[in-house]
Design a protein around this motif. Structure first.
Motif, PDB file in Angstrom:
ATOM      1  N   HIS A  72       9.758   6.466  -2.307  1.00 29.84           N
ATOM      2  CA  HIS A  72       9.446   5.225  -2.922  1.00 29.84           C
ATOM      3  C   HIS A  72      10.006   5.361  -4.408  1.00 29.84           C
ATOM      4  N   VAL A  73      10.577   4.072  -4.860  1.00 34.22           N
ATOM      5  CA  VAL A  73      10.840   4.105  -6.083  1.00 34.22           C
ATOM      6  C   VAL A  73      10.498   2.788  -6.768  1.00 34.22           C
ATOM      7  N   GLU A  99      11.311  -2.940  -6.391  1.00 27.76           N
ATOM      8  CA  GLU A  99      10.715  -1.528  -5.690  1.00 27.76           C
ATOM      9  C   GLU A  99      11.803  -1.135  -4.412  1.00 27.76           C
ATOM     10  N   ALA A 100      11.756  -0.125  -3.904  1.00 27.35           N
ATOM     11  CA  ALA A 100      12.544   0.245  -3.126  1.00 27.35           C
ATOM     12  C   ALA A 100      12.333   1.458  -1.983  1.00 27.35           C
ATOM     13  N   TYR A 101      12.675   1.713  -0.795  1.00 32.98           N
ATOM     14  CA  TYR A 101      12.568   3.000  -0.114  1.00 32.98           C
ATOM     15  C   TYR A 101      13.954   3.558   0.057  1.00 32.98           C
ATOM     16  N   PHE A 102      14.428   4.780  -0.514  1.00 35.31           N
ATOM     17  CA  PHE A 102      15.611   5.234  -0.432  1.00 35.31           C
ATOM     18  C   PHE A 102      15.450   6.334   0.557  1.00 35.31           C
ATOM     19  N   CYS A 103      16.582   6.675   1.388  1.00 36.21           N
ATOM     20  CA  CYS A 103      16.957   7.717   2.443  1.00 36.21           C
ATOM     21  C   CYS A 103      17.000   9.031   1.630  1.00 36.21           C
ATOM     22  N   ASN A 104      16.318   9.999   2.392  1.00 35.48           N
ATOM     23  CA  ASN A 104      16.264  11.196   1.829  1.00 35.48           C
ATOM     24  C   ASN A 104      17.223  12.058   2.591  1.00 35.48           C
ATOM     25  N   ALA A 105      18.082  11.607   3.050  1.00 38.01           N
ATOM     26  CA  ALA A 105      19.363  12.355   3.779  1.00 38.01           C
ATOM     27  C   ALA A 105      19.994  13.296   2.682  1.00 38.01           C
ATOM     28  N   ASP A 106      20.266  14.303   3.174  1.00 40.98           N
ATOM     29  CA  ASP A 106      21.093  15.430   2.320  1.00 40.98           C
ATOM     30  C   ASP A 106      22.783  15.004   2.277  1.00 40.98           C
ATOM     31  N   GLU A 107      23.076  14.495   1.524  1.00 41.68           N
ATOM     32  CA  GLU A 107      24.753  14.115   1.913  1.00 41.68           C
ATOM     33  C   GLU A 107      25.533  15.550   1.550  1.00 41.68           C
ATOM     34  N   ALA A 165       0.673  -1.336   0.090  1.00 45.09           N
ATOM     35  CA  ALA A 165       0.168   0.042  -0.097  1.00 45.09           C
ATOM     36  C   ALA A 165       0.788   1.445   0.165  1.00 45.09           C
ATOM     37  N   PRO A 166       0.147   2.353  -0.644  1.00 43.65           N
ATOM     38  CA  PRO A 166       1.157   3.529  -0.602  1.00 43.65           C
ATOM     39  C   PRO A 166       1.462   4.093   0.805  1.00 43.65           C
ATOM     40  N   LYS A 167       2.853   4.541   1.031  1.00 43.97           N
ATOM     41  CA  LYS A 167       3.141   5.303   2.344  1.00 43.97           C
ATOM     42  C   LYS A 167       2.488   6.593   2.626  1.00 43.97           C
ATOM     43  N   ARG A 168       2.433   6.563   3.753  1.00 45.52           N
ATOM     44  CA  ARG A 168       1.867   8.202   4.553  1.00 45.52           C
ATOM     45  C   ARG A 168       2.906   9.037   4.511  1.00 45.52           C
ATOM     46  N   PHE A 169       2.721  10.397   4.049  1.00 43.19           N
ATOM     47  CA  PHE A 169       3.969  11.221   4.172  1.00 43.19           C
ATOM     48  C   PHE A 169       3.438  12.408   5.066  1.00 43.19           C
ATOM     49  N   LYS A 196       8.315  13.113   5.431  1.00 41.27           N
ATOM     50  CA  LYS A 196       8.913  11.948   6.125  1.00 41.27           C
ATOM     51  C   LYS A 196       7.766  10.959   6.163  1.00 41.27           C
ATOM     52  N   VAL A 197       8.199   9.732   5.937  1.00 38.47           N
ATOM     53  CA  VAL A 197       7.348   8.520   6.203  1.00 38.47           C
ATOM     54  C   VAL A 197       6.739   8.250   7.403  1.00 38.47           C
ATOM     55  N   GLN A 198       5.470   7.998   7.501  1.00 38.23           N
ATOM     56  CA  GLN A 198       4.916   8.202   8.920  1.00 38.23           C
ATOM     57  C   GLN A 198       4.952   6.434   9.389  1.00 38.23           C
ATOM     58  N   PRO A 199       4.934   6.485  10.723  1.00 41.51           N
ATOM     59  CA  PRO A 199       5.253   4.937  11.079  1.00 41.51           C
ATOM     60  C   PRO A 199       3.894   4.406  10.827  1.00 41.51           C
ATOM     61  N   THR A 200       3.846   3.065  10.520  1.00 43.38           N
ATOM     62  CA  THR A 200       2.628   2.154  10.326  1.00 43.38           C
ATOM     63  C   THR A 200       2.136   1.690  11.356  1.00 43.38           C
TER      64      THR A 200
END
Length: 179
Positions: A141-142, A148-156, A112-116, A120-124
């Motif tokens: 989400h990609v 399919e995968a979820y990638f971190c949005n941290a700013d390197e 199912a789609p994530k809640r943002f 930020k992804v909200q805990p399910t």
């Protein structure tokens, strides 16, 4: 001018007749200026509710006759959107619409789609838990082809270290961090 519906072949030799006098229109159409004529400066804004493309967008466009006027109008627009609750109302309307949707655009058994919230992804909850998808930086989400995968949005660029990606395990139907 010849009649295109006459019962005469267009290859027949035309009869000699007096030349036609061209009709000259002396009346000119009134000039109606468009938005870009009166207000040549334009700013387009995009307010996104989340990092993914499925989040709602508000995209107002502001016009002005000078750059300063357009900038002032842009600030007024942003204040008015906040003051009148337009952004919250758009978010609530989009959420309501998603809840009313009865169809499915995903394959059977797909996640199912994530809640943002705030990007930020909200805990399910346990009922909708999809595996290891939570991250302090939020995730994007990609889905490409067969994975399919979820990638971190941290700013390197800001010195933040990215968390490992969580890939979909097709056997379990849950996202897992490969390690």
């Amino acid at each position: 001018m010849t009649d295109p519906f006459a019962d005469v072949s267009p290859w027949d030799k035309p009869a000699e007749s007096a030349p036609e006098t061209p009709v000259v229109n002396t009346a000119t159409a009134p000039h109606v200026p468009g938005a870009t004529h009166m207000n040549p400066f334009k700013i387009g804004l995009t307010f996104k509710a989340g990092a993914s493309f499925d989040a709602e967008w508000i995209t107002p466009t502001i016009y002005g006759s000078t750059a300063d006027e357009t900038a002032r109008r842009t600030v007024e627009m942003m204040h008015a959107l906040r003051q009148h609750g337009v952004i919250d109302l758009a978010t609530n309307a989009a959420e309501y619409t998603r809840q009313q949707f009865k169809g499915s655009t995903t394959k059977a058994g797909a996640a199912a789609p994530k809640r943002f919230v705030g990007g930020k992804v909200q805990p399910t909850t346990d009922a909708e838990h999809q595996g290891e998808t939570d991250c302090p930086h939020g995730r994007t989400h990609v889905a490409k082809g067969t994975w399919e995968a979820y990638f971190c949005n941290a700013d390197e660029r800001a010195g933040e270290k990215k968390c490992p990606a969580a890939f979909l395990n097709k056997k379990s139907g849950r996202f897992e961090i490969k390690g």
